[in-house]
Design a protein around this motif. Sequence first.
Motif, mmCIF file in Angstrom:
data_model
loop_
_atom_site.group_PDB
_atom_site.id
_atom_site.type_symbol
_atom_site.label_atom_id
_atom_site.label_comp_id
_atom_site.label_asym_id
_atom_site.label_seq_id
_atom_site.Cartn_x
_atom_site.Cartn_y
_atom_site.Cartn_z
ATOM 1 N N LYS A 331 4.497 -1.700 6.497
ATOM 2 C CA LYS A 331 3.945 -0.501 7.118
ATOM 3 C C LYS A 331 3.331 0.398 6.045
ATOM 4 O O LYS A 331 3.814 0.453 4.923
ATOM 5 N N GLN A 332 2.274 1.100 6.446
ATOM 6 C CA GLN A 332 1.592 1.998 5.535
ATOM 7 C C GLN A 332 2.106 3.422 5.698
ATOM 8 O O GLN A 332 2.302 3.897 6.815
ATOM 9 N N GLU A 333 2.299 4.097 4.562
ATOM 10 C CA GLU A 333 2.837 5.450 4.571
ATOM 11 C C GLU A 333 2.088 6.291 3.537
ATOM 12 O O GLU A 333 1.908 5.870 2.391
ATOM 13 N N THR A 334 1.621 7.453 3.939
ATOM 14 C CA THR A 334 0.893 8.350 3.034
ATOM 15 C C THR A 334 1.884 9.155 2.194
ATOM 16 O O THR A 334 2.778 9.817 2.725
ATOM 17 N N VAL A 335 1.709 9.091 0.876
ATOM 18 C CA VAL A 335 2.604 9.761 -0.058
ATOM 19 C C VAL A 335 1.796 10.705 -0.940
ATOM 20 O O VAL A 335 0.763 10.313 -1.502
#
Length: 399
Positions: A331-335
């Motif tokens: 899954k992609q997660e903005t950090v």
Amino acid sequence: MNWPFQRRALLVNGALGVLLAGGAGIAYLTLGDGGDGASAATRVSQVARGTVVSSVSASGSVESAKSRSLSFGASGTVAKIYVKAGQKVTAGDVLAKLDQTEALESVEAARANLAVASEGDTTSEKGYASYIQAKNSYNSALRSYQGTVLKAPFSGTVTTINGTVGGSSSGSGSSSSGSGSSGSSGSSGSSGSSAGGAGGSSSGSSSGTSSSSGFMELVDTKHLQIEGQFTEADTTKLKTGQTASVTFDALTGTTATGKVTAVGLSPTTTDNVVKFPATITLTKIPSGVRLGQTATVEITVARAEDVLYVPSAAVRTAGGQSTVTVVRNGKQETVQVEVGVKGDQGTEIKSGLNEGDQIAVTSTTSGTTGNTGQRNGFPGGGAPGGTGRGGLGGGGGRP
């Protein structure tokens, strides 16, 4: 009786359906392509550790750090030329002389007048004035005589001679330049020869109306420099003392090192592009480098060693905040991250990520060329590495 006709109708309708479906598919792909032949491609890279380098570059020509256009201090006929174009001289060497006959006569006459004036009554105002006038005349005649001899003011190479023996020369002194260009001085001679190389010489002919304004042109070939024109954005990153790497268009494989010694304050505008000059002085001059050669300078403006970095294409900045898309468990997660040195290829990450984290890198694909990846981006999905302009050093190898 109607079966053949119905069967034919079914075949025609089926063919039309296939064509319509194909057309819809083509339309979908075209729309998805953005209509301009470009689309986005996403790959996975990793946070690596190594060196991030940011640099700027510009082109210029090889110049002497010190040059001078030399002329006689008096007018007259050229009697002797002691050097040739391309010849190296030391400070104080006699380069040429004018016919000194008339100048010597003027000195002798002025000396005699001074002797008479000094023996007269110098206690009165009239007598003292006569003495001062005679003394000034003698000094003026002596300077004219000394001006018939042209000497080298510093050690260097004679690059141009704009006169010949028997030709006339109007003395106008000399002018110097710190950027390799000749200043303004008097005209001289009718013909001469020139040498444009720092290490060698070439002969030719020139006239008194050439771009060389003095009787001779003298340059210091041991101290060379390059003046590059940098964009206003790049100029804000320049400081004196920064190191530079120099390559030469005419010398394949030849490189030199230099340092920024001056950053200009007066810009020039060409095609609405504002640029500022910066002077890079060569610390060592390779063999074969000649005055006037085209060179490219690359100046390191920032460097961070043993730091975490990601491909620059993975970092998005908006509103003063930088973010990276991290891939975790598919899954992609903005950090949100804190960035440091920004190179064209790699960007330093000060906080927000750990070494080995997987990140998504979105790059542009050109539909016309079929190439993938962003300019100066990293191919494949591994961790970036290597060194280069605004690039990276150390860390993992380039995939």
